[in-house]
Design a protein around this motif. Structure first.
Motif, PDB file in Angstrom:
ATOM      1  N   ILE A 164     -95.049  37.198 -32.190  1.00 14.46           N
ATOM      2  CA  ILE A 164     -95.975  36.752 -33.241  1.00 14.46           C
ATOM      3  C   ILE A 164     -95.216  36.501 -34.549  1.00 14.46           C
ATOM      4  CG2 ILE A 164     -97.937  37.438 -34.697  1.00 14.46           C
ATOM      5  CD1 ILE A 164     -98.948  39.007 -32.157  1.00 14.46           C
ATOM      6  N   SER A 165     -94.309  37.418 -34.841  1.00 15.74           N
ATOM      7  CA  SER A 165     -93.587  37.252 -36.110  1.00 15.74           C
ATOM      8  C   SER A 165     -92.670  36.042 -36.056  1.00 15.74           C
ATOM      9  CB  SER A 165     -92.807  38.522 -36.439  1.00 15.74           C
ATOM     10  OG  SER A 165     -91.700  38.627 -35.568  1.00 15.74           O
ATOM     11  N   GLN A 166     -92.235  35.668 -34.836  1.00 20.23           N
ATOM     12  CA  GLN A 166     -91.303  34.538 -34.735  1.00 20.23           C
ATOM     13  C   GLN A 166     -92.021  33.179 -34.654  1.00 20.23           C
ATOM     14  OE1 GLN A 166     -89.015  35.823 -31.369  1.00 20.23           O
ATOM     15  NE2 GLN A 166     -87.434  36.810 -32.643  1.00 20.23           N
ATOM     16  N   ALA A 167     -93.303  33.223 -34.316  1.00 20.07           N
ATOM     17  CA  ALA A 167     -94.030  31.942 -34.189  1.00 20.07           C
ATOM     18  C   ALA A 167     -94.066  31.229 -35.541  1.00 20.07           C
ATOM     19  CB  ALA A 167     -95.440  32.172 -33.685  1.00 20.07           C
ATOM     20  N   SER A 168     -93.680  29.979 -35.544  1.00 18.48           N
ATOM     21  CA  SER A 168     -93.631  29.290 -36.842  1.00 18.48           C
ATOM     22  C   SER A 168     -94.566  28.075 -36.922  1.00 18.48           C
ATOM     23  CB  SER A 168     -92.190  28.860 -37.140  1.00 18.48           C
ATOM     24  OG  SER A 168     -91.768  27.961 -36.152  1.00 18.48           O
ATOM     25  N   THR A 169     -95.286  27.792 -35.831  1.00 17.93           N
ATOM     26  CA  THR A 169     -96.278  26.710 -35.908  1.00 17.93           C
ATOM     27  C   THR A 169     -97.574  27.172 -35.247  1.00 17.93           C
ATOM     28  OG1 THR A 169     -95.724  25.739 -33.769  1.00 17.93           O
ATOM     29  CG2 THR A 169     -94.480  24.920 -35.672  1.00 17.93           C
ATOM     30  N   VAL A 170     -98.657  26.445 -35.538  1.00 14.19           N
ATOM     31  CA  VAL A 170     -99.951  26.775 -34.936  1.00 14.19           C
ATOM     32  C   VAL A 170     -99.846  26.685 -33.411  1.00 14.19           C
ATOM     33  CG1 VAL A 170    -102.358  26.001 -34.700  1.00 14.19           C
ATOM     34  CG2 VAL A 170    -101.287  26.089 -36.963  1.00 14.19           C
ATOM     35  N   GLU A 171     -99.082  25.703 -32.951  1.00 14.61           N
ATOM     36  CA  GLU A 171     -98.933  25.524 -31.517  1.00 14.61           C
ATOM     37  C   GLU A 171     -98.238  26.738 -30.889  1.00 14.61           C
ATOM     38  OE1 GLU A 171     -96.769  22.001 -30.479  1.00 14.61           O
ATOM     39  OE2 GLU A 171     -96.989  22.413 -28.332  1.00 14.61           O
ATOM     40  N   GLU A 172     -97.199  27.215 -31.576  1.00 18.71           N
ATOM     41  CA  GLU A 172     -96.461  28.376 -31.027  1.00 18.71           C
ATOM     42  C   GLU A 172     -97.332  29.628 -30.979  1.00 18.71           C
ATOM     43  OE1 GLU A 172     -92.098  26.858 -32.564  1.00 18.71           O
ATOM     44  OE2 GLU A 172     -92.732  28.894 -33.118  1.00 18.71           O
ATOM     45  N   ILE A 173     -98.120  29.849 -32.013  1.00 16.64           N
ATOM     46  CA  ILE A 173     -98.946  31.072 -32.033  1.00 16.64           C
ATOM     47  C   ILE A 173    -100.049  30.971 -30.958  1.00 16.64           C
ATOM     48  CG2 ILE A 173    -100.656  30.417 -33.809  1.00 16.64           C
ATOM     49  CD1 ILE A 173     -98.993  33.841 -33.610  1.00 16.64           C
ATOM     50  N   ASN A 174    -100.519  29.739 -30.707  1.00 19.70           N
ATOM     51  CA  ASN A 174    -101.507  29.566 -29.634  1.00 19.70           C
ATOM     52  C   ASN A 174    -100.889  29.868 -28.262  1.00 19.70           C
ATOM     53  OD1 ASN A 174    -103.639  28.988 -31.276  1.00 19.70           O
ATOM     54  ND2 ASN A 174    -103.330  26.752 -31.217  1.00 19.70           N
ATOM     55  N   ASN A 175     -99.616  29.491 -28.137  1.00 18.92           N
ATOM     56  CA  ASN A 175     -98.925  29.810 -26.874  1.00 18.92           C
ATOM     57  C   ASN A 175     -98.813  31.318 -26.683  1.00 18.92           C
ATOM     58  OD1 ASN A 175     -98.630  27.169 -26.225  1.00 18.92           O
ATOM     59  ND2 ASN A 175     -96.528  26.985 -27.036  1.00 18.92           N
ATOM     60  N   VAL A 176     -98.511  32.035 -27.777  1.00 21.87           N
ATOM     61  CA  VAL A 176     -98.413  33.499 -27.695  1.00 21.87           C
ATOM     62  C   VAL A 176     -99.763  34.076 -27.250  1.00 21.87           C
ATOM     63  CG1 VAL A 176     -97.983  35.636 -28.988  1.00 21.87           C
ATOM     64  CG2 VAL A 176     -96.617  33.580 -29.476  1.00 21.87           C
ATOM     65  N   ARG A 177    -100.832  33.520 -27.848  1.00 17.99           N
ATOM     66  CA  ARG A 177    -102.174  34.002 -27.501  1.00 17.99           C
ATOM     67  C   ARG A 177    -102.446  33.803 -25.988  1.00 17.99           C
ATOM     68  NH1 ARG A 177    -106.326  34.201 -31.244  1.00 17.99           N
ATOM     69  NH2 ARG A 177    -105.511  32.415 -32.397  1.00 17.99           N
ATOM     70  N   ASN A 178    -102.083  32.603 -25.515  1.00 19.55           N
ATOM     71  CA  ASN A 178    -102.311  32.337 -24.085  1.00 19.55           C
ATOM     72  C   ASN A 178    -101.513  33.287 -23.192  1.00 19.55           C
ATOM     73  OD1 ASN A 178    -104.065  30.344 -24.668  1.00 19.55           O
ATOM     74  ND2 ASN A 178    -102.544  28.679 -24.564  1.00 19.55           N
ATOM     75  N   THR A 179    -100.262  33.520 -23.616  1.00 19.11           N
ATOM     76  CA  THR A 179     -99.412  34.398 -22.801  1.00 19.11           C
ATOM     77  C   THR A 179    -100.027  35.795 -22.639  1.00 19.11           C
ATOM     78  OG1 THR A 179     -97.569  33.289 -23.872  1.00 19.11           O
ATOM     79  CG2 THR A 179     -97.026  35.226 -22.543  1.00 19.11           C
ATOM     80  N   TYR A 180    -100.552  36.342 -23.745  1.00 20.06           N
ATOM     81  CA  TYR A 180    -101.000  37.739 -23.698  1.00 20.06           C
ATOM     82  C   TYR A 180    -102.450  37.893 -23.259  1.00 20.06           C
ATOM     83  CZ  TYR A 180     -96.566  39.228 -25.417  1.00 20.06           C
ATOM     84  OH  TYR A 180     -95.230  39.474 -25.495  1.00 20.06           O
ATOM     85  N   PHE A 181    -103.216  36.858 -23.401  1.00 15.48           N
ATOM     86  CA  PHE A 181    -104.656  37.030 -23.094  1.00 15.48           C
ATOM     87  C   PHE A 181    -105.145  36.213 -21.899  1.00 15.48           C
ATOM     88  CE2 PHE A 181    -104.364  38.559 -27.455  1.00 15.48           C
ATOM     89  CZ  PHE A 181    -105.026  39.787 -27.325  1.00 15.48           C
ATOM     90  N   SER A 182    -104.239  35.482 -21.241  1.00 16.65           N
ATOM     91  CA  SER A 182    -104.705  34.779 -20.046  1.00 16.65           C
ATOM     92  C   SER A 182    -105.027  35.820 -18.975  1.00 16.65           C
ATOM     93  CB  SER A 182    -103.637  33.809 -19.550  1.00 16.65           C
ATOM     94  OG  SER A 182    -102.638  34.529 -18.867  1.00 16.65           O
ATOM     95  N   LYS A 183    -105.872  35.408 -18.052  1.00 23.52           N
ATOM     96  CA  LYS A 183    -106.340  36.377 -17.030  1.00 23.52           C
ATOM     97  C   LYS A 183    -105.177  36.960 -16.227  1.00 23.52           C
ATOM     98  CE  LYS A 183    -111.017  34.832 -16.314  1.00 23.52           C
ATOM     99  NZ  LYS A 183    -111.670  33.635 -15.766  1.00 23.52           N
ATOM    100  N   LYS A 184    -104.132  36.122 -16.096  1.00 30.00           N
ATOM    101  CA  LYS A 184    -103.019  36.593 -15.254  1.00 30.00           C
ATOM    102  C   LYS A 184    -101.994  37.424 -16.024  1.00 30.00           C
ATOM    103  CE  LYS A 184    -103.268  32.712 -12.099  1.00 30.00           C
ATOM    104  NZ  LYS A 184    -102.937  31.302 -12.266  1.00 30.00           N
TER     105      LYS A 184
END
Ligand code: PHE
Length: 345
Positions: free
Chosen positions: A17-37
């Motif tokens: 999260i601290s390294q994410a520098s764009t909206v797209e990157e932070i959305n990717n982090v969200r998907n990684t941690y909260f996807s069903k898998k």
């Protein structure tokens, strides 16, 4: 935290999260941690399967980690969205304090300046403005003006024919006949400014299209003195009080007697110069007393009524007033020419 793996997941997530520098990157982090898998979500679904003594602590820890990651992501996403918007606004900034494009105001074509001025002078003398078509019949342009088919005066007024009997008018005089037909024997005092056409070579003083102001007065007891006084007043108003006019005998089939009217040359004041070709005078118009045939043909009794008529070339007057050397300049719309008349308007 009791569960080592949960601590690792939390640390890894916070780092990403601290390294994410764009909206797209932070959305990717969200998907990684909260996807069903994701591992975290897998641990969530594990809670229900655990024995009660483990369930409580593990459940609390998973919930806490999930909450921390979610709020850290939300916070960072908000920050990044704000930063991106600010960057966009900066890039698209419009400096509204810059001076705008300047559109220079236009100016009236000197032709129209003069046409309006001439019209005003005659309106001031009690004339009304009449109108007529530019595409005219042979009847109005010639026949009713005492110019029958084989009359030699037609040679000087060759024009553009639409068919045998329809043509571009060669002068504004057909409006004389049209007005007489409309007024049905009543007194007349009209002018008609308008376009006229002739088959002419275009050069500095000739154009196939030009304009005239026709004048026609019909009433009882009209004589040539009225014509002279009217034109003299016009000349003085148009060219200055010092100007004088002279009438020379001339010929038009629709007036008798006919005159050409000259004014004293503005350039030399009547002494004679280049502009007036040494004569001291410059011709400005043709006119005369309405021919009895014309009165008769158009429904006026020449024993009761008499009248005068004149035709003035508008460009010619403008040329004389402004010292313009080429008639074609009126029609070319060259702003370098037109702007010279700005101040004089
Ligand atoms: N129509 C004539 C021409 O164009 C001018 C004119 C008008 C002469 C009225 C006499 C009377 O040359």
């Amino acid at each position: 935290m009791k569960n080592q793996r949960l601590q690792e997941i939390l640390d890894a997530a916070l780092l990403e999260i601290s390294q994410a520098s764009t909206v797209e990157e932070i959305n990717n982090v969200r998907n990684t941690y909260f996807s069903k898998k994701s591992e975290l979500m897998g641990m969530m679904s594990l809670i229900g399967t655990l024995p009660p003594e483990e369930k409580k602590t593990f459940g609390q820890e998973v919930g806490m980690v999930k909450g921390q990651i979610a709020s850290a992501i939300d916070e960072k996403a908000k920050l990044l969205a704000e930063q991106e918007l600010a960057k966009k606004l900066e890039a698209e900034k419009i400096d509204i304090s810059l001076p705008g494009k300047n559109f220079a105001p236009g100016s009236k074509n000197p032709f129209h300046v003069i046409k309006d001025e001439m019209t005003d002078i005659f309106l001031g003398m009690g004339f009304e403005v009449a109108d007529g078509p530019e595409i005219e019949s042979d009847m109005f342009n010639f026949e009713l003006l005492n110019i029958p088919k084989d009359h030699p005066a037609r040679d000087m007024q060759d024009t553009f024919y639409i068919d045998e009997n329809t043509l571009l008018r060669t002068h504004t005089s057909p409006v004389q006949a049209r007005t007489m037909a409309a007024k049905k024997g009543q007194p007349i005092r009209i002018i008609c400014p308008g376009k006229t056409y002739r088959r002419d070579d275009d050069d500095a003083t000739h154009s196939h299209q030009f304009a005239q102001i026709e004048g026609l007065v019909i009433d009882r007891n009209i004589n040539i003195g009225h014509l002279k006084a009217t034109l003299e007043l016009f000349a003085k108003k148009m060219f200055g009080e010092k100007r004088e006019i002279r009438l020379r005998p001339s010929y038009f089939p629709f007036t008798e007697p006919s005159v050409e009217v000259d004014i004293t040359c503005a350039n030399c004041g009547g002494k004679g110069c280049n502009m007036c070709k040494g004569t001291g005078y410059i011709e400005i118009l043709g006119g005369g007393m309405v021919h009895p045939n014309v009165l008769k043909m158009n429904g006026y009794d020449p024993e009761v009524y008499s009248g005068f008529a004149f035709g003035i070339g508008i460009e010619r007057v403008a040329i004389l007033r402004y010292g313009i050397d080429d008639i074609r300049k009126f029609y070319q719309n060259d702003v370098r020419f037109l702007h010279q008349f700005k101040k004089k308007i």
